[in-house]
Structures are given as C-alpha cells and as structure tokens.
Design a protein around this motif. Sequence first.
Motif, PDB file in Angstrom:
ATOM      1  N   ILE A 144       0.877  -1.181   0.000  1.00  0.00           N
ATOM      2  CA  ILE A 144       0.000   0.000   0.000  1.00  0.00           C
ATOM      3  C   ILE A 144       0.910   1.226   0.000  1.00  0.00           C
ATOM      4  CG2 ILE A 144      -1.788   1.240   1.271  1.00  0.00           C
ATOM      5  CD1 ILE A 144      -2.621  -1.540   2.423  1.00  0.00           C
ATOM      6  N   PRO A 146       1.881   5.520  -1.002  1.00  0.00           N
ATOM      7  CA  PRO A 146       1.316   6.865  -0.952  1.00  0.00           C
ATOM      8  C   PRO A 146       1.506   7.645  -2.261  1.00  0.00           C
ATOM      9  CG  PRO A 146       3.452   6.905   0.083  1.00  0.00           C
ATOM     10  CD  PRO A 146       3.278   5.518  -0.481  1.00  0.00           C
ATOM     11  N   TRP A 147       1.184   8.934  -2.177  1.00  0.00           N
ATOM     12  CA  TRP A 147       1.099   9.768  -3.378  1.00  0.00           C
ATOM     13  C   TRP A 147       2.315  10.658  -3.604  1.00  0.00           C
ATOM     14  CZ3 TRP A 147       1.494  14.195  -0.621  1.00  0.00           C
ATOM     15  CH2 TRP A 147       0.907  14.237   0.651  1.00  0.00           C
ATOM     16  N   ASN A 148       3.250  10.703  -2.657  1.00  0.00           N
ATOM     17  CA  ASN A 148       4.307  11.717  -2.778  1.00  0.00           C
ATOM     18  C   ASN A 148       5.384  11.377  -3.814  1.00  0.00           C
ATOM     19  OD1 ASN A 148       4.932   9.706  -0.929  1.00  0.00           O
ATOM     20  ND2 ASN A 148       6.140  11.038   0.387  1.00  0.00           N
ATOM     21  N   LYS A 171      -1.765  -1.633  -3.885  1.00  0.00           N
ATOM     22  CA  LYS A 171      -2.838  -0.638  -3.803  1.00  0.00           C
ATOM     23  C   LYS A 171      -2.138   0.718  -3.818  1.00  0.00           C
ATOM     24  CE  LYS A 171      -5.160   1.952  -1.693  1.00  0.00           C
ATOM     25  NZ  LYS A 171      -5.190   3.381  -2.087  1.00  0.00           N
ATOM     26  N   PRO A 172      -2.047   1.344  -5.015  1.00  0.00           N
ATOM     27  CA  PRO A 172      -1.393   2.660  -5.059  1.00  0.00           C
ATOM     28  C   PRO A 172      -2.333   3.733  -4.513  1.00  0.00           C
ATOM     29  CG  PRO A 172      -2.167   2.051  -7.250  1.00  0.00           C
ATOM     30  CD  PRO A 172      -2.572   0.932  -6.326  1.00  0.00           C
ATOM     31  N   GLY A 204      -8.404   4.097   0.347  1.00  0.00           N
ATOM     32  CA  GLY A 204      -7.699   3.419   1.427  1.00  0.00           C
ATOM     33  C   GLY A 204      -8.632   2.638   2.331  1.00  0.00           C
ATOM     34  N   THR A 223       3.510   2.504   3.354  1.00  0.00           N
ATOM     35  CA  THR A 223       4.177   3.792   3.585  1.00  0.00           C
ATOM     36  C   THR A 223       3.093   4.855   3.629  1.00  0.00           C
ATOM     37  OG1 THR A 223       6.171   3.098   2.434  1.00  0.00           O
ATOM     38  CG2 THR A 223       5.851   5.451   2.671  1.00  0.00           C
ATOM     39  N   VAL A 228      -2.699   5.596   9.932  1.00  0.00           N
ATOM     40  CA  VAL A 228      -3.092   4.486   9.052  1.00  0.00           C
ATOM     41  C   VAL A 228      -2.161   3.290   9.283  1.00  0.00           C
ATOM     42  CG1 VAL A 228      -3.379   3.746   6.651  1.00  0.00           C
ATOM     43  CG2 VAL A 228      -4.203   5.986   7.364  1.00  0.00           C
ATOM     44  N   LEU A 247       6.607   5.334   8.206  1.00  0.00           N
ATOM     45  CA  LEU A 247       5.538   6.243   8.632  1.00  0.00           C
ATOM     46  C   LEU A 247       5.977   7.694   8.812  1.00  0.00           C
ATOM     47  CD1 LEU A 247       4.004   3.814  11.284  1.00  0.00           C
ATOM     48  CD2 LEU A 247       3.429   4.014   8.864  1.00  0.00           C
ATOM     49  N   GLY A 248       7.004   8.102   8.081  1.00  0.00           N
ATOM     50  CA  GLY A 248       7.348   9.514   8.111  1.00  0.00           C
ATOM     51  C   GLY A 248       8.318   9.891   9.220  1.00  0.00           C
ATOM     52  N   CYS A 280       9.009  11.822   3.305  1.00  0.00           N
ATOM     53  CA  CYS A 280       9.020  11.266   4.667  1.00  0.00           C
ATOM     54  C   CYS A 280      10.308  11.620   5.389  1.00  0.00           C
ATOM     55  CB  CYS A 280       8.842   9.763   4.610  1.00  0.00           C
ATOM     56  SG  CYS A 280       9.881   8.980   3.378  1.00  0.00           S
ATOM     57  N   PHE A 380       4.643  17.701   6.704  1.00  0.00           N
ATOM     58  CA  PHE A 380       4.585  17.122   5.359  1.00  0.00           C
ATOM     59  C   PHE A 380       4.327  18.221   4.325  1.00  0.00           C
ATOM     60  CE2 PHE A 380       3.846  13.464   2.467  1.00  0.00           C
ATOM     61  CZ  PHE A 380       4.921  12.706   2.887  1.00  0.00           C
TER      62      PHE A 380
END
Length: 478
Positions: A144, A146-148, A171-172, A204, A223, A228, A247-248, A280, A380
């Motif tokens: 799974i 993220p978008w960055n 799962k993008p 999500g 990520t 989440v 997780l950043g 992140c 972020f």
Amino acid sequence: MKTLLINGAWQAAADGRVIDVENPATGEVFTRLSRATAIEVDAAVRAARHAYDNAWGRLSAAERGRLLSRVAERIQACAEEIAQVESRDTGKPLHLARKDIAVLARYFEFYGAAADKHHGEIIPYLNDFSVQVVREPLGVTAHIIPWNYPSQMFGRTVCPALAAGNAIVVKPSEEACQSVLLIARLMQEAGLPDGAVNIVTGYGNEAGAALASHPDINLVTFTGSPAVGTQIQMAAAPNNVPCVLELGGKSPQIVFDDADLDKAVPTIVAAIVQNTGQTCSAGSRLLVQKTVYDEVVGRVAEAIARIRAGMPEAQVDCGPIITRAQFGRINAFLQRIKDSGLPLIAQGQVAEVPAGGFFVAPMLFGPVPRDHELAHAEAFGPLLAAMPFEDEQDAIALANATEYGLVAAIWSENGARQQRMARAVVAGQVYINCYGAGGGVELPFGGRKKSGYGREKGFDALDEFSTTKTVVHRFGFE
Ligand code: NAD
C-alpha cells in the motif's frame, strides 16, 4: 476506465464506480480511476496466489532477475514519457520527475541483479548432521503506497518483493498513481507472467483495508501516515502476518559551530524544499549550535527566500502540494503557527499560477520553542523549524525529542563528534556532512520509534520479503 490489473487483464470495477483525480496545479479533474472494492481485491489476491503457485513462484532466481532487468531497460527507454505522466499527476517539476524515474529504473536494475545473490547459509552443527538455512519467498505480499513519490515508492517496494520470489498485489494512492499504471504495463510487456503483479486502484478505507485484512496475504507493507500504519497492523493482526511500515519523520539537520556552511546551507535548504516538503525523510528541523545560530539561520533564510514554487513545466524549485486534503492540512497548520505568534524568518516565492492550484511557499520559522507543535509534529510540507542548542548533549536530547526516528544529518568537521553523534541519534539513517533524503537504492532505509519498522532498500529488503527454512539432515557415519 480500466485501471485494475488482475491476472494480466486490465478491468473496471464490477459495479462500474470510479474516482476522480485532480491536477494539483489547477485543482481540475483530469482523469478517473476504477474504484476497487473487496470483490476486486479478493480476485487480485487469488490471481497472485495462482501465479505464486504456478508461474512466478516457479521461476529460478536468475530468471526472475532477468525479467526485472528487462523492465529496467523498458523504463529507461520510456523514461521521458513516464516522467511527463508523473509530473502532471503529482505537480512536481519535470526536472524532479525525471530524477524519480532514474531512481525507479535503478530499483529494477539493482534487484534484477540481486535476485540470484541472496543466499542462505550452512550452519556447523554436530558432526553427523548437515544443516542448511534456506531462503524462501513469503508467498503473496500486499503493498500500500502513498502519493508523494508514486513511481519511486512502487519501485522501492515491488522490486525486492518480486526478486525474492513473491507474487504481489499493489494498492497505489487514489490521489496519484498514473505512473504506476504505466510501469505495470511495461512489466507486462517485459514478459512478467500474468498474476505476478496485480494493481487495485481504490480508496484506502475500502480497497486498502480489504487488502490489509485479506486472509491469504503473507505480508503487508505500507508507507504513509502513522495513524493508518496503526490501522494496517490491526487489520493484519488476526492473520498473524508481518508488516513493514514506513511512517514519516521529523528529521533533524544538526549544525555545529565548526560546520562548513558553504556545504551545509544548500543541502539543508534542498532537504526541506525537495518535493515541496512532501518527503518522509524531509530535513524539517534545523538544530543549530547557539554560537552560530544567527549566522546559520541568516544564510538559510537568504536561500529560502530565493526558492520559487510554480507550475510543473516551469523551471521552478517546487511544484504544488499534491493533494487537496494535504493542502488543507498544511494551511490549517500554518494558521495555528500564525495564531501562536511564532516568528516567520523567511519565505520563498510562488510564481504566477492558476487560482485553483494547491501552492504553498517554503517557509522558515524560528526560534521555535521546544514544546511548539512545529518542533515535533510532521507538517509534510515545506515548513522548516529553526531551534538553537547549547552543546553536544543538548543537541542529542533535542534531536531525539520527537516521536519519530527516520533520518538525521550531522554537520561538523570534528571526526570524533561526528561518530559520537551518529551513535547517539535514534534514526534509521544518519548522514555526516551530506543528506540523501532516504538515500540510494543500495542503502538500507527505515524507521525507529513511530517512524515504523522493517527495512527497505539494499539487501535488507530481500530479507524482509523472504523467510528462512532450517533443513536439518542427519546423515550418520559409516
Ligand atoms: P494515508 O496514510 O492516509 O495514505 C497512504 C496510503 O494508504 C494510500 O494508498 C491510502 O489509500 C492508503 N490508506 C488510507 N487509509 C487506509 C486504510 N484504512 N487501510 C489501508 N490503506 C489505507 O496518507 P494521507 O491521508 O494521504 O496523508 C496523511 C499524512 O500521511 C500526511 O500528512 C503525511 O504526514 C503522511 N504521509 C506520509 C508519507 C510517507 O512517505 N511517509 C506519504 C504520504 C503521506
């Protein structure tokens, strides 16, 4: 709109539902994604299991590596096209998107070459025994992302999983995944068997939650946000499967009075404005020894003031914030900063942009009190917090004073101090007189504390996506 890749076929959602995707530079809808539900997720997991049992999972490590290397070549051949897609989808300037695609190709190249070099071991045991520890894939892994950095994140997570022999379901992010869809097509063209890679686009809390909790998944990697990340672990817990979580962070740039500022300042600025702070491992805290605080902060302020945000096709340093929701979160954060009376030291410029775009100028605040939200919470976005410290002990305490522990940088010319600091800072990566914002493909990367656990990149990722089997053979003596 057919954006679900299940068992080698591009499909729409069974109920025909779609998700609108916005261009972050204009705020306008520019494309749509199929909205997967638990039904399509289940079909994707079944397809992956079938490929693991009958096709991908049966290839030798050398054959898997060869196919991944072939994908690297396809990516290099189509690099400009993928970069254009990535830039439009995320709003990041084209010159940055091109760098992301070079890293993406490098993931396929590195893990293509590494696939058949991940060995087990022989353990010396009693004289009439032979003991082998064999490396095996886990089976079907869920990813799974993220978008960055859609393309880089895809390469980072799927390459080691495939190299290790797993079949995968990805799962993008529903916010930005056009490059992922294009790369998946290139993987098909390169000859990966049907079902080895499955893509489920969707929300999500719908497709992501169904994937994380699916009983036939053998590992979940995620990520994104800590909140989440917790939900993912809870979803995976009933199945007793491992997670890898990134997780950043709130990564410190620690500048001592003997630092070479000509080297440090440009890197410090790049570490926070890169990808408009949506990284992140962004260097979001500038910790400076008191005796040089004014000089360092002054020089960083001058450099920040020269940073320009603008349209992705322009020659700018930053693009817009990638999602409307994130833009809203950063603006709310900025309002709280303003309300608290925190001094703004410097601000970059936003070039002429359309009214609906999600643009934020990079900003430097300070001195930030140690209990202020900006001192410990991840924004972020391109917001840098400057904070003074007294000496080495104080620097260590301040560096470790957040819930995160992802990356840190130490700026000093004193070798002993560099080593003491590198050992004392709690982080997955420490940079001395440089900053890699996550580092190269070869360098193990991951968090401590609430930044998550598990390691990606390098050979460590092959360990994460595989398991060991200990084979004990008593052959006896004549
Ligand atoms: P998020 O954590 O909600 O989303 C990341 C991915 O997880 C997406 O693919 C999303 O669809 C999926 N997801 C969301 N809820 C899920 C669920 N319940 N089960 C399974 N999958 C789920 O990120 P966001 O809301 O877009 O951003 C929120 C914050 O996350 C940001 O402000 C930032 O601090 C952090 N973030 C961190 C990274 C990183 O690289 N570490 C990347 C993006 C966002």
